[in-house]
Design an enzyme around this catalytic site. Structure first.
Site, PDB file in Angstrom:
ATOM      1  N   LYS A 175      20.563  21.663  26.332  1.00  0.00           N
ATOM      2  CA  LYS A 175      21.843  21.370  26.085  1.00  0.00           C
ATOM      3  C   LYS A 175      22.664  21.377  27.323  1.00  0.00           C
ATOM      4  O   LYS A 175      23.617  20.288  27.365  1.00  0.00           O
ATOM      5  CB  LYS A 175      22.577  22.167  25.091  1.00  0.00           C
ATOM      6  CG  LYS A 175      22.026  22.423  23.675  1.00  0.00           C
ATOM      7  CD  LYS A 175      22.748  23.249  22.537  1.00  0.00           C
ATOM      8  CE  LYS A 175      22.112  23.085  21.389  1.00  0.00           C
ATOM      9  NZ  LYS A 175      22.648  23.920  20.576  1.00  0.00           N
ATOM     10  N   GLY A 214      24.886  30.077  23.708  1.00  0.00           N
ATOM     11  CA  GLY A 214      24.887  28.496  23.392  1.00  0.00           C
ATOM     12  C   GLY A 214      25.688  28.399  22.204  1.00  0.00           C
ATOM     13  O   GLY A 214      26.707  27.647  22.068  1.00  0.00           O
TER      14      GLY A 214
END
Length: 308
Positions: free
Chosen positions: A84, A147
């Site tokens: 990501k 995250g």
């Protein structure tokens, strides 16, 4: 790199090919969830898994996979751990929220350009609205600053949390996230909870968010003692396999409002489908399908476990 997506969208394809890039994602529920809802909307839609482990590729090869997907006519790619943050530097344009979060979980191929979005925080924000109506967000404690924690913290503050206290077993990670959130939301007090400080912070919280893997099928346990919660305080868990984690079950048993991780998972998929296709999915239909999928996989996982 600009931070605003192009307003000139390509005409919708007759057949959407979408994928997911990440590690250990062979059991992802995204393919059946996306494909079933797209079919209900009358769309031709195919969702493929590109597992870096199965492909024998390191995370930085996400750039090559995205280039190939674009060449092969994919409409978009979902992105998950551990890519990501890497994708932020690969895309041509960033949605403003993805730029602020420093993480991308959706790349749309738009007229030859790669446009990065983040629907994780949207999914969590929407889950707060739908799953905790009337709840107080005056003082929220969040356990876990990885995250998922970045997305939940951003969503909490965007939703209007009055004060946010962040805790992580890695204190530096909590400090880094707190600093980032302070810069994005300067009018909202954001603090960190020191090691051993949860026993003082949780009793003063109107709600507690759990954003670590603890409670997953093969990671049983709870991150804090629910007996510390004040009456009426809510509990939110990002774990969705199982939907009823030990934490959610214990909090509900004591009468606290609870928000399981399924709503966030559905919310990010809902937002992704909308961005990719321009159509409005049916959130309730997706929610029901997702919960059925989780139930089926939990039964399957339980059967496998009992056979070992």
């Amino acid at each position: 790199m600009t931070t605003h997506p192009s307003p000139h969208a390509a005409p919708p394809p007759a057949h959407y090919v979408v994928g997911l890039i990440g590690e250990g994602i062979g059991a992802s529920l995204s393919p059946p969830l996306h494909e079933a809802e797209a079919a209900a909307l009358g769309l031709s839609y195919e969702y493929r898994i590109l597992d870096l482990i199965e492909l024998g590729l390191p995370a930085p090869d996400v750039a090559r996979l995205l280039a190939k997907a674009q060449h092969d006519g994919f409409a978009a790619m979902n992105i998950t751990h551990p890519c990501k943050q890497l994708v932020v530097e690969i895309v041509d344009e960033l949605d403003p929220d993805a730029a602020r979060l420093g993480a991308v979980n959706l790349v749309v191929f738009d007229n030859g350009r790669l446009v990065g979005h983040n629907t994780d925080w949207i999914g969590y924000r929407d889950s707060l609205v739908a799953g905790l109506p009337g709840a107080s967000f005056d003082r929220v404690v969040q356990v876990g600053c990885g995250g998922a924690g970045a997305a939940t913290a951003y969503a909490l503050l965007a939703h209007g949390a009055g004060r946010l206290a962040l805790f992580d077993v890695e204190q530096g990670r909590a400090e880094e996230l707190a600093a980032r959130m302070r810069s994005l939301f300067p009018s909202h007090p954001v603090e960190t909870v020191p090691a051993g400080g949860l026993t003082d912070a949780i009793p003063r919280a109107s709600g507690v968010v759990h954003a670590t893997p603890l409670g997953m099928l093969h990671h049983p346990g709870v991150a804090f003692d629910v007996a510390l919660l004040q009456p009426g305080a809510w509990v939110s868990d990002v774990v969705y396999r199982p939907l009823e984690t030990e934490l959610v079950r214990a909090a509900a048993r004591r009468g606290h409002p609870v928000l399981d991780g399924g709503r966030m998972a559905v919310g990010q998929a809902y937002a992704s489908l909308h961005i990719i296709t321009g159509r409005m999915p049916d959130r309730d239909r997706m929610e029901a399908h997702f919960r059925a999928l989780v139930a089926d996989t939990m039964m399957s996982d339980g059967a496998k476990g009992s056979s070992r």
